[in-house]
Scaffold this motif. Structure first.
Motif, PDB file in Angstrom:
ATOM      1  N   ALA A  11       0.827  -1.202   0.000  1.00 48.46           N
ATOM      2  CA  ALA A  11       0.000   0.000   0.000  1.00 48.46           C
ATOM      3  C   ALA A  11       0.862   1.253   0.000  1.00 48.46           C
ATOM      4  CB  ALA A  11      -0.916   0.023   1.217  1.00 48.46           C
ATOM      5  N   VAL A  12       0.479   2.199  -0.842  1.00 49.67           N
ATOM      6  CA  VAL A  12       1.036   3.544  -0.801  1.00 49.67           C
ATOM      7  C   VAL A  12       0.029   4.369  -0.008  1.00 49.67           C
ATOM      8  CG1 VAL A  12       1.720   5.575  -2.123  1.00 49.67           C
ATOM      9  CG2 VAL A  12       2.175   3.274  -3.041  1.00 49.67           C
ATOM     10  N   VAL A  13       0.450   4.819   1.161  1.00 46.70           N
ATOM     11  CA  VAL A  13      -0.401   5.624   2.024  1.00 46.70           C
ATOM     12  C   VAL A  13       0.319   6.949   2.247  1.00 46.70           C
ATOM     13  CG1 VAL A  13      -1.577   5.780   4.256  1.00 46.70           C
ATOM     14  CG2 VAL A  13      -1.314   3.546   3.145  1.00 46.70           C
ATOM     15  N   VAL A  14      -0.267   8.007   1.708  1.00 40.41           N
ATOM     16  CA  VAL A  14       0.312   9.345   1.836  1.00 40.41           C
ATOM     17  C   VAL A  14      -0.675  10.216   2.587  1.00 40.41           C
ATOM     18  CG1 VAL A  14       1.125  11.386   0.577  1.00 40.41           C
ATOM     19  CG2 VAL A  14       1.641   9.091  -0.306  1.00 40.41           C
ATOM     20  N   ARG A  15      -0.137  10.941   3.576  1.00 39.47           N
ATOM     21  CA  ARG A  15      -0.967  11.845   4.369  1.00 39.47           C
ATOM     22  C   ARG A  15      -0.121  13.061   4.729  1.00 39.47           C
ATOM     23  NH1 ARG A  15      -3.302   9.558   9.921  1.00 39.47           N
ATOM     24  NH2 ARG A  15      -1.183   9.971  10.593  1.00 39.47           N
ATOM     25  N   ASP A  16      -0.664  14.242   4.448  1.00 41.56           N
ATOM     26  CA  ASP A  16       0.018  15.494   4.807  1.00 41.56           C
ATOM     27  C   ASP A  16       1.462  15.535   4.317  1.00 41.56           C
ATOM     28  OD1 ASP A  16      -2.333  16.295   6.130  1.00 41.56           O
ATOM     29  OD2 ASP A  16      -1.670  15.347   8.000  1.00 41.56           O
ATOM     30  N   GLY A  17       1.684  15.087   3.088  1.00 47.35           N
ATOM     31  CA  GLY A  17       3.024  15.141   2.502  1.00 47.35           C
ATOM     32  C   GLY A  17       3.994  14.113   3.046  1.00 47.35           C
ATOM     33  N   GLN A  18       3.481  13.106   3.751  1.00 40.06           N
ATOM     34  CA  GLN A  18       4.337  12.061   4.297  1.00 40.06           C
ATOM     35  C   GLN A  18       3.881  10.687   3.826  1.00 40.06           C
ATOM     36  OE1 GLN A  18       4.363  12.700   8.593  1.00 40.06           O
ATOM     37  NE2 GLN A  18       6.205  13.931   8.329  1.00 40.06           N
ATOM     38  N   LEU A  19       4.845   9.791   3.681  1.00 38.09           N
ATOM     39  CA  LEU A  19       4.617   8.424   3.220  1.00 38.09           C
ATOM     40  C   LEU A  19       4.776   7.463   4.384  1.00 38.09           C
ATOM     41  CD1 LEU A  19       4.329   6.386   0.814  1.00 38.09           C
ATOM     42  CD2 LEU A  19       6.840   6.458   0.662  1.00 38.09           C
ATOM     43  N   LEU A  20       3.831   6.550   4.521  1.00 33.66           N
ATOM     44  CA  LEU A  20       3.911   5.516   5.554  1.00 33.66           C
ATOM     45  C   LEU A  20       4.851   4.417   5.074  1.00 33.66           C
ATOM     46  CD1 LEU A  20       2.886   4.390   8.274  1.00 33.66           C
ATOM     47  CD2 LEU A  20       1.009   3.316   6.981  1.00 33.66           C
ATOM     48  N   LEU A  21       5.891   4.149   5.871  1.00 33.19           N
ATOM     49  CA  LEU A  21       6.859   3.107   5.551  1.00 33.19           C
ATOM     50  C   LEU A  21       7.106   2.224   6.767  1.00 33.19           C
ATOM     51  CD1 LEU A  21       9.583   5.169   3.611  1.00 33.19           C
ATOM     52  CD2 LEU A  21       7.959   3.527   2.638  1.00 33.19           C
ATOM     53  N   ALA A  22       7.670   1.059   6.506  1.00 36.52           N
ATOM     54  CA  ALA A  22       8.118   0.159   7.568  1.00 36.52           C
ATOM     55  C   ALA A  22       9.602  -0.088   7.338  1.00 36.52           C
ATOM     56  CB  ALA A  22       7.334  -1.148   7.522  1.00 36.52           C
ATOM     57  N   ARG A  23      10.322  -0.403   8.399  1.00 34.81           N
ATOM     58  CA  ARG A  23      11.752  -0.666   8.271  1.00 34.81           C
ATOM     59  C   ARG A  23      12.012  -2.124   8.577  1.00 34.81           C
ATOM     60  NH1 ARG A  23      15.429   2.798  11.954  1.00 34.81           N
ATOM     61  NH2 ARG A  23      15.106   1.037  13.349  1.00 34.81           N
ATOM     62  N   SER A  24      12.794  -2.738   7.703  1.00 34.64           N
ATOM     63  CA  SER A  24      13.079  -4.164   7.805  1.00 34.64           C
ATOM     64  C   SER A  24      14.556  -4.373   8.122  1.00 34.64           C
ATOM     65  CB  SER A  24      12.729  -4.833   6.474  1.00 34.64           C
ATOM     66  OG  SER A  24      12.919  -6.213   6.536  1.00 34.64           O
ATOM     67  N   PRO A  25      14.853  -5.176   9.151  1.00 36.03           N
ATOM     68  CA  PRO A  25      16.261  -5.426   9.468  1.00 36.03           C
ATOM     69  C   PRO A  25      16.925  -6.293   8.396  1.00 36.03           C
ATOM     70  CG  PRO A  25      14.848  -6.773  10.860  1.00 36.03           C
ATOM     71  CD  PRO A  25      13.942  -5.894  10.046  1.00 36.03           C
ATOM     72  N   VAL A  26      18.212  -6.045   8.168  1.00 32.96           N
ATOM     73  CA  VAL A  26      18.994  -6.823   7.212  1.00 32.96           C
ATOM     74  C   VAL A  26      20.176  -7.412   7.973  1.00 32.96           C
ATOM     75  CG1 VAL A  26      20.385  -6.737   5.113  1.00 32.96           C
ATOM     76  CG2 VAL A  26      18.321  -5.331   5.298  1.00 32.96           C
ATOM     77  N   PRO A  27      20.261  -8.746   8.060  1.00 29.06           N
ATOM     78  CA  PRO A  27      21.387  -9.347   8.790  1.00 29.06           C
ATOM     79  C   PRO A  27      22.727  -8.868   8.229  1.00 29.06           C
ATOM     80  CG  PRO A  27      19.757 -11.016   8.206  1.00 29.06           C
ATOM     81  CD  PRO A  27      19.368  -9.750   7.491  1.00 29.06           C
ATOM     82  N   GLY A  28      23.553  -8.317   9.098  1.00 31.84           N
ATOM     83  CA  GLY A  28      24.888  -7.879   8.691  1.00 31.84           C
ATOM     84  C   GLY A  28      24.917  -6.574   7.918  1.00 31.84           C
ATOM     85  N   GLY A  29      23.795  -5.888   7.812  1.00 33.28           N
ATOM     86  CA  GLY A  29      23.772  -4.636   7.064  1.00 33.28           C
ATOM     87  C   GLY A  29      22.802  -3.652   7.665  1.00 33.28           C
ATOM     88  N   PRO A  30      22.699  -2.483   7.054  1.00 32.73           N
ATOM     89  CA  PRO A  30      21.757  -1.489   7.575  1.00 32.73           C
ATOM     90  C   PRO A  30      20.311  -1.889   7.281  1.00 32.73           C
ATOM     91  CG  PRO A  30      22.745  -0.691   5.543  1.00 32.73           C
ATOM     92  CD  PRO A  30      23.421  -1.999   5.876  1.00 32.73           C
ATOM     93  N   SER A  31      19.423  -1.544   8.182  1.00 27.09           N
ATOM     94  CA  SER A  31      17.999  -1.807   7.956  1.00 27.09           C
ATOM     95  C   SER A  31      17.541  -1.038   6.728  1.00 27.09           C
ATOM     96  CB  SER A  31      17.186  -1.372   9.178  1.00 27.09           C
ATOM     97  OG  SER A  31      17.526  -2.154  10.295  1.00 27.09           O
ATOM     98  N   GLU A  32      16.514  -1.576   6.045  1.00 27.46           N
ATOM     99  CA  GLU A  32      15.996  -0.951   4.821  1.00 27.46           C
ATOM    100  C   GLU A  32      14.533  -0.579   5.019  1.00 27.46           C
ATOM    101  OE1 GLU A  32      18.359  -3.292   1.315  1.00 27.46           O
ATOM    102  OE2 GLU A  32      16.702  -4.352   2.261  1.00 27.46           O
ATOM    103  N   TRP A  33      14.149   0.564   4.473  1.00 34.16           N
ATOM    104  CA  TRP A  33      12.748   0.965   4.480  1.00 34.16           C
ATOM    105  C   TRP A  33      12.019   0.228   3.373  1.00 34.16           C
ATOM    106  CZ3 TRP A  33      10.683   3.450   8.431  1.00 34.16           C
ATOM    107  CH2 TRP A  33      11.539   4.157   9.283  1.00 34.16           C
ATOM    108  N   VAL A  34      10.813  -0.230   3.681  1.00 37.53           N
ATOM    109  CA  VAL A  34       9.998  -0.994   2.744  1.00 37.53           C
ATOM    110  C   VAL A  34       8.586  -0.424   2.727  1.00 37.53           C
ATOM    111  CG1 VAL A  34      11.348  -3.104   3.097  1.00 37.53           C
ATOM    112  CG2 VAL A  34       9.320  -2.711   4.493  1.00 37.53           C
ATOM    113  N   MET A  35       7.844  -0.733   1.689  1.00 42.65           N
ATOM    114  CA  MET A  35       6.432  -0.381   1.642  1.00 42.65           C
ATOM    115  C   MET A  35       5.690  -1.316   2.588  1.00 42.65           C
ATOM    116  SD  MET A  35       6.475   2.068  -0.480  1.00 42.65           S
ATOM    117  CE  MET A  35       4.742   2.403  -0.271  1.00 42.65           C
ATOM    118  N   PRO A  36       4.701  -0.822   3.319  1.00 44.54           N
ATOM    119  CA  PRO A  36       3.919  -1.746   4.135  1.00 44.54           C
ATOM    120  C   PRO A  36       3.142  -2.697   3.222  1.00 44.54           C
ATOM    121  CG  PRO A  36       3.057   0.500   4.323  1.00 44.54           C
ATOM    122  CD  PRO A  36       4.275   0.555   3.461  1.00 44.54           C
TER     123      PRO A  36
END
Length: 152
Positions: A11-36
């Motif tokens: 889902a693309v959920v935009v409200r007041d100029g902001q996007l709803l995202l979730a962050r997913s951990p990556v083993p051995g690396g930086p976490s990545e933002w993902v679409m819910p």
């Protein structure tokens, strides 16, 4: 080589100029933002998948307001443990959604660790999966064919 297929709804959920995202951990690396969103369960309608996944990952209930398009990716996944590498095909259904209830919260015991609103103009500076750019392109351009061309 074994073959795998994963169908998922986001889902693309935009409200007041902001996007709803979730962050997913990556083993051995930086976490990545993902679409819910996430993978369909056998027998589940994609419309129900996107609503369930957004609630699981963010705490929000959404109304699906439209189908923005479909993404498709094919690539080789490395083998892990005793599993052989796989010719993997991923199909992503991208919906637009509107918050109708619930409260923002982080997922517990799932594939994401954080849910947050991010300013649309800051998304390009985030560590994110390519699906975020594809979904935003579908949301911005709303192509008649429902397919985003490759992000350059």
């Amino acid at each position: 080589m074994r073959k795998t297929l994963r169908v998922a709804a986001y889902a693309v959920v935009v409200r007041d100029g902001q996007l709803l995202l979730a962050r997913s951990p990556v083993p051995g690396g930086p976490s990545e933002w993902v679409m819910p969103g996430g993978g369909m369960e056998h027998g589940e309608d994609p419309y129900d998948t996107v609503r369930r996944e957004v609630e699981e990952e963010t705490g929000y209930l959404i109304e699906v307001t439209g189908l923005l398009g479909v993404g498709s990716f094919r690539g080789t996944l490395p083998g892990r443990g005793l599993r052989r590498p796989a010719d993997h095909h991923s199909v992503q259904l991208v919906y637009e959604g509107r918050i109708t209830g619930g409260d923002l919260r982080n997922e517990i015991g799932g594939s994401t660790e954080l849910a947050a609103w991010q300013p649309l103009d800051a998304v390009s500076g985030l560590v994110r999966v390519p699906m975020v750019d594809i979904a935003l392109r579908l949301w911005r351009e709303r192509p008649a064919a429902g397919r985003a061309t490759a992000v350059e």
